[in-house]
Design a protein around this motif. Structure first.
Motif, PDB file in Angstrom:
ATOM      1  N   GLN A 197     -50.315  55.828  23.346  1.00 28.55           N
ATOM      2  CA  GLN A 197     -49.746  57.143  23.066  1.00 28.55           C
ATOM      3  C   GLN A 197     -50.783  58.259  23.162  1.00 28.55           C
ATOM      4  O   GLN A 197     -50.416  59.420  23.351  1.00 28.55           O
ATOM      5  CB  GLN A 197     -49.111  57.167  21.673  1.00 28.55           C
ATOM      6  CG  GLN A 197     -47.741  56.506  21.617  1.00 28.55           C
ATOM      7  CD  GLN A 197     -47.072  56.699  20.273  1.00 28.55           C
ATOM      8  OE1 GLN A 197     -47.738  56.841  19.249  1.00 28.55           O
ATOM      9  NE2 GLN A 197     -45.745  56.700  20.266  1.00 28.55           N
ATOM     10  N   SER A 198     -52.059  57.920  23.043  1.00 30.91           N
ATOM     11  CA  SER A 198     -53.104  58.937  23.146  1.00 30.91           C
ATOM     12  C   SER A 198     -53.425  59.298  24.596  1.00 30.91           C
ATOM     13  O   SER A 198     -54.125  60.277  24.849  1.00 30.91           O
ATOM     14  CB  SER A 198     -54.379  58.453  22.454  1.00 30.91           C
ATOM     15  OG  SER A 198     -54.961  57.363  23.155  1.00 30.91           O
ATOM     16  N   ILE A 199     -52.924  58.526  25.570  1.00 33.94           N
ATOM     17  CA  ILE A 199     -53.140  58.837  26.987  1.00 33.94           C
ATOM     18  C   ILE A 199     -52.305  60.067  27.340  1.00 33.94           C
ATOM     19  O   ILE A 199     -51.108  60.126  27.015  1.00 33.94           O
ATOM     20  CB  ILE A 199     -52.746  57.645  27.871  1.00 33.94           C
ATOM     21  CG1 ILE A 199     -53.602  56.416  27.508  1.00 33.94           C
ATOM     22  CG2 ILE A 199     -52.912  57.979  29.343  1.00 33.94           C
ATOM     23  CD1 ILE A 199     -53.180  55.156  28.230  1.00 33.94           C
ATOM     24  N   SER A 238     -63.782  50.729  19.274  1.00 33.28           N
ATOM     25  CA  SER A 238     -62.386  50.611  19.683  1.00 33.28           C
ATOM     26  C   SER A 238     -61.440  50.829  18.518  1.00 33.28           C
ATOM     27  O   SER A 238     -60.416  51.508  18.642  1.00 33.28           O
ATOM     28  CB  SER A 238     -62.143  49.234  20.306  1.00 33.28           C
ATOM     29  OG  SER A 238     -62.957  49.055  21.438  1.00 33.28           O
ATOM     30  N   VAL A 239     -61.764  50.274  17.369  1.00 34.42           N
ATOM     31  CA  VAL A 239     -60.899  50.459  16.197  1.00 34.42           C
ATOM     32  C   VAL A 239     -60.901  51.917  15.756  1.00 34.42           C
ATOM     33  O   VAL A 239     -59.869  52.466  15.366  1.00 34.42           O
ATOM     34  CB  VAL A 239     -61.355  49.533  15.053  1.00 34.42           C
ATOM     35  CG1 VAL A 239     -60.615  49.860  13.773  1.00 34.42           C
ATOM     36  CG2 VAL A 239     -61.127  48.079  15.434  1.00 34.42           C
ATOM     37  N   ASN A 240     -62.044  52.591  15.848  1.00 37.24           N
ATOM     38  CA  ASN A 240     -62.081  54.021  15.516  1.00 37.24           C
ATOM     39  C   ASN A 240     -61.208  54.831  16.466  1.00 37.24           C
ATOM     40  O   ASN A 240     -60.471  55.735  16.049  1.00 37.24           O
ATOM     41  CB  ASN A 240     -63.526  54.524  15.585  1.00 37.24           C
ATOM     42  CG  ASN A 240     -64.364  54.028  14.429  1.00 37.24           C
ATOM     43  OD1 ASN A 240     -63.835  53.659  13.387  1.00 37.24           O
ATOM     44  ND2 ASN A 240     -65.677  54.023  14.602  1.00 37.24           N
ATOM     45  N   LEU A 241     -61.261  54.505  17.752  1.00 39.89           N
ATOM     46  CA  LEU A 241     -60.425  55.222  18.714  1.00 39.89           C
ATOM     47  C   LEU A 241     -58.950  55.000  18.448  1.00 39.89           C
ATOM     48  O   LEU A 241     -58.135  55.927  18.485  1.00 39.89           O
ATOM     49  CB  LEU A 241     -60.771  54.769  20.138  1.00 39.89           C
ATOM     50  CG  LEU A 241     -62.112  55.288  20.706  1.00 39.89           C
ATOM     51  CD1 LEU A 241     -62.397  54.596  22.030  1.00 39.89           C
ATOM     52  CD2 LEU A 241     -62.072  56.791  20.877  1.00 39.89           C
ATOM     53  N   SER A 242     -58.576  53.759  18.163  1.00 41.72           N
ATOM     54  CA  SER A 242     -57.161  53.464  17.921  1.00 41.72           C
ATOM     55  C   SER A 242     -56.671  54.114  16.642  1.00 41.72           C
ATOM     56  O   SER A 242     -55.533  54.568  16.562  1.00 41.72           O
ATOM     57  CB  SER A 242     -56.936  51.953  17.857  1.00 41.72           C
ATOM     58  OG  SER A 242     -57.631  51.396  16.756  1.00 41.72           O
ATOM     59  N   GLY A 243     -57.521  54.206  15.631  1.00 43.61           N
ATOM     60  CA  GLY A 243     -57.114  54.846  14.400  1.00 43.61           C
ATOM     61  C   GLY A 243     -56.961  56.339  14.532  1.00 43.61           C
ATOM     62  O   GLY A 243     -56.169  56.979  13.834  1.00 43.61           O
ATOM     63  N   ALA A 244     -57.730  56.954  15.456  1.00 43.60           N
ATOM     64  CA  ALA A 244     -57.656  58.397  15.641  1.00 43.60           C
ATOM     65  C   ALA A 244     -56.632  58.814  16.673  1.00 43.60           C
ATOM     66  O   ALA A 244     -56.426  59.999  16.911  1.00 43.60           O
ATOM     67  CB  ALA A 244     -59.025  58.930  16.076  1.00 43.60           C
ATOM     68  N   SER A 245     -55.965  57.837  17.293  1.00 47.53           N
ATOM     69  CA  SER A 245     -55.057  58.191  18.377  1.00 47.53           C
ATOM     70  C   SER A 245     -53.798  58.886  17.906  1.00 47.53           C
ATOM     71  O   SER A 245     -53.123  59.535  18.678  1.00 47.53           O
ATOM     72  CB  SER A 245     -54.667  56.923  19.156  1.00 47.53           C
ATOM     73  OG  SER A 245     -54.001  56.002  18.322  1.00 47.53           O
ATOM     74  N   ARG A 246     -53.446  58.724  16.637  1.00 52.96           N
ATOM     75  CA  ARG A 246     -52.287  59.434  16.115  1.00 52.96           C
ATOM     76  C   ARG A 246     -52.693  60.834  15.757  1.00 52.96           C
ATOM     77  O   ARG A 246     -51.955  61.602  15.275  1.00 52.96           O
ATOM     78  CB  ARG A 246     -51.729  58.730  14.879  1.00 52.96           C
ATOM     79  CG  ARG A 246     -50.711  57.613  15.121  1.00 52.96           C
ATOM     80  CD  ARG A 246     -49.566  57.927  16.019  1.00 52.96           C
ATOM     81  NE  ARG A 246     -48.415  58.410  15.294  1.00 52.96           N
ATOM     82  CZ  ARG A 246     -47.302  58.729  15.866  1.00 52.96           C
ATOM     83  NH1 ARG A 246     -47.187  58.689  17.170  1.00 52.96           N
ATOM     84  NH2 ARG A 246     -46.263  59.137  15.180  1.00 52.96           N
TER      85      ARG A 246
END
Length: 300
Positions: free
Chosen positions: A186-188, A292-300
């Motif tokens: 969703q962040s793309i 990677s976990v930081n990126l996924s957590g910030a994607s919202r």
């Protein structure tokens, strides 16, 4: 002239007082840092100590482990424990079974979770959000609750005590992995995906040519999570299989204790062998996992 001299003396005394007072905050910060280091070292010691004991005990005979000086370094350094588990017991077979099941579950979880995450993130269909949140609610259900129904299902179709039973319940993805990938996809930017569609790409083409290259960090994270889970899985393989030839590492190591009169030297030697691949995995990919976990957590 006298007033000027007096003002200079006052400013000099003020600056001197500031210089004498300035070390106090620095000293306070130094004390806090020392306390932080002490607390972190204490926490590290709590987590590392069992591993140190396991490593030392794996090279000891059983008599030293059960003696009064179990925490001492091995007085008789020996590799007999490792020789025993590989020659007298089928520990090599346990390794092969675990590696095979881990590879199948990891590949299946990554592929099917990526497909599901892309559908939930970028494809419009009726009831998409309701289905997603209903599926995600399964995270609230403990795995142990589903063990008996899952075993009954496998027994009805004749798959208990087979390799199929070891990986079928997990190979089609997990709610957590799908959620993690969906948040990242969703962040793309939507413009990138729409441009690929306008160029004539199908949904699978968009997924393969656009989403997968951009989502490599989260795909790697999902891969590592699946590898760790599959390698350490214990309860379901214990329930689903009974043949010695189908046992995985976690079950095989536990059987050294239950079936062979608490042979802790073999248990610890087997645990060390099972731990080595996970340690290597963590050392090689720890920075990537955190990023990677930081990126996924910030994607919202």
């Amino acid at each position: 002239m006298t007033a000027t001299a007096s003002s200079r003396s006052v400013s000099a005394s003020a600056s001197a007082s500031r210089r004498t007072a300035s070390p106090r905050p620095t000293a306070g910060r130094g004390v806090r840092r020392v306390l932080y280091v002490i607390v972190l070292l204490a926490i590290a010691a709590i987590f590392i100590t069992p591993y140190l004991f396991s490593v030392m005990a794996a090279f000891k005979p059983l008599s030293e482990i059960q003696g009064d000086r179990a925490w001492d370094l091995p007085s008789h350094f020996t590799l007999d424990n490792f020789v025993t588990i590989f020659t007298q017991y089928d520990f090599g077979g346990y390794l092969l079974n675990t590696a095979m099941v881990t590879i199948i579950i990891t590949v299946g979880q990554v592929v099917f979770s990526l497909l599901g995450a892309y559908a939930f993130a970028r494809i419009q269909f009726p009831g998409r959000d309701a289905i997603f949140w209903g599926y995600l609610s399964m995270l609230m259900v403990p795995n142990v609750v589903t063990m008996i129904p899952l075993y009954v299902m496998m027994s009805r179709v004749g798959l208990t005590d087979t390799y199929w039973a070891l990986f079928l319940p997990y190979v089609f993805g997990t709610p957590y992995t799908i959620f993690l990938m969906r948040q990242y996809i969703q962040s793309i930017p939507s413009e990138v995906i729409e441009a690929a569609r306008l160029d004539g790409c199908s949904e699978l083409g968009v997924l393969r040519r656009v989403v997968v290259p951009i989502s490599r960090p989260i795909i790697m994270t999902a891969t590592i999570i699946a590898v760790i889970f599959s390698w350490n899985n214990f309860l379901w393989p214990l329930i689903a299989t009974s043949s010695n030839g189908l046992q995985v590492l976690s079950v095989g190591v536990a059987n050294f204790n239950s079936n062979f009169a608490a042979q802790w030297n073999l248990v610890l030697a087997g645990s060390l062998v099972a731990l080595i691949p996970m340690v290597i995995l963590f050392v090689l990919f720890q920075k990537h996992i955190v990023n990677s976990v930081n990126l996924s957590g910030a994607s919202r």
